[in-house]
Write a protein that holds these residues in place. Sequence first.
Motif, short mmCIF file in Angstrom:
data_model
loop_
_atom_site.label_atom_id
_atom_site.label_comp_id
_atom_site.label_asym_id
_atom_site.label_seq_id
_atom_site.Cartn_x
_atom_site.Cartn_y
_atom_site.Cartn_z
N SER A 24 -18.40 -31.30 -47.32
CA SER A 24 -19.54 -32.19 -47.52
C SER A 24 -20.76 -31.40 -47.96
O SER A 24 -21.51 -31.83 -48.85
N ALA A 25 -20.99 -30.24 -47.34
CA ALA A 25 -22.16 -29.44 -47.70
C ALA A 25 -22.12 -29.02 -49.16
O ALA A 25 -23.14 -29.04 -49.86
N ARG A 30 -24.33 -30.07 -54.74
CA ARG A 30 -24.13 -30.47 -56.12
C ARG A 30 -24.83 -31.80 -56.41
O ARG A 30 -25.36 -32.00 -57.51
N TYR A 31 -24.82 -32.70 -55.44
CA TYR A 31 -25.50 -33.99 -55.61
C TYR A 31 -26.98 -33.78 -55.88
O TYR A 31 -27.55 -34.35 -56.82
N SER A 32 -27.63 -32.97 -55.05
CA SER A 32 -29.07 -32.77 -55.19
C SER A 32 -29.42 -32.09 -56.50
O SER A 32 -30.52 -32.27 -57.04
N GLY A 40 -32.56 -41.06 -51.89
CA GLY A 40 -32.72 -40.05 -50.86
C GLY A 40 -31.45 -39.23 -50.75
O GLY A 40 -30.60 -39.22 -51.64
N SER A 41 -31.31 -38.55 -49.64
CA SER A 41 -30.11 -37.73 -49.42
C SER A 41 -28.99 -38.59 -48.85
O SER A 41 -29.19 -39.28 -47.85
#
Length: 423
Positions: A24-25, A30-32, A40-41
């Motif tokens: 997940s981390a 990569r998402y951000s 948001g996150s």
Amino acid sequence: MTEDKQTADLRNANAAAVTGTGTSAQWLARYSDSLMGVFGSPQRVLVRGAGALVWDADGKEYLDLLGGIAVNALGHAHPFVTSVITSQLATLGHVSNFFTSPTQIALAEKLLQLSQAPEGSKVFFANSGTEANEAAFKLARAHGGAARPTILALEGGFHGRTMGALAMTAKQAYREPFEPMPAGVRHIAFDDVDALRDAMDGTVAALVIEPIQGEAGVRPLSAEYLQAARELTREHGALLILDEVQTGVGRTGDWFAGIAAGITPDAMTLAKGLGGGFPIGAIITFGEGPSQLLSAGQHGTTFGGNPVATAAALATLHVLESAQVLANVRTVSEIFAQGIAPVDGVTEVRAFGLLIGFDLAAPVAAGVVSAALDAGFIVNAPRPNTVRLAPPLNLTAEQAQSFIAALPSLIATAVAAANLEGN
């Protein structure tokens, strides 16, 4: 780089995306780096689902009691729906609206039948709820013309984030960054017949209302208000448009909340649960008058009503009918209502089928959402003291009971965290 290596790299990248390879981390980093921050996150990175259960990239299991915000009517990866989508996509995926398809026609006919629409009624397909409400906005404009520039909507209402739908949405925080809004929309008091009566005059083109406001915390309009809305709009020559994007397609235990209350609108918008998770929206116009307001070339969409989306919707409606899912909605709704009401810290429960909101004595709903996620439940907080549930309509009684059993601990955890922050 050779063509073969390019192909292999693409295949590996696709396989990683499909299987959720990575923690997940890693995915969130990569998402951000790659996605706009408008949401948001993300709370979790979900990689697969089955029924009402989903799993994240780290392998943790969750009971999905939000259903993609009332979208996944039959949960995740329903075998019949996925088989129909796969079959249709392998046959005919997209044709544009220069053409039609059997699934598009059959779905329109089915929606007219389920909504008990009179002779002359029609359907227009879009891709989402906000697009369906954009069509409703234009329908109101076409009806009103220059002489009737006003569209009435309600305080607390949510109709979408594109500009016309946003103009009808009451929340100022959503609207202010993008003003000026399209002109002519007035917001009036929620469930206030006198305010509606005062607002209605010959300048009003349409009244747009949700039978139950989801984003405002699952707030229903009274039967008295719905009846007054129908009578007053008819008296003043205005359209009554029901936004059933969240409440429609069995969510409340009836096919459509407004029609179940005895109201025949001039138009009704749908989306969310209609495609069982596949993007589709629709507006139904009731009778010949509203159905003739928009003529050829005055509205359109490239993807709306495509063969795959309409096949997905037909499959979803078939399962809802054939598996007696609406009866399950009513049964499980009662289990939630009776089980949540006596929990310490809960002050009110509003259950309309499997659209459920419950209020808390303290404004710790966000904390309950966080504690629930840690405990393996996905829920939502539309207001500081309100938790919302909108699970798959085929949720089992046992799954509902598992959340009810956990709820006292979730509230206690949220209250303790809030107290700690306050010290």
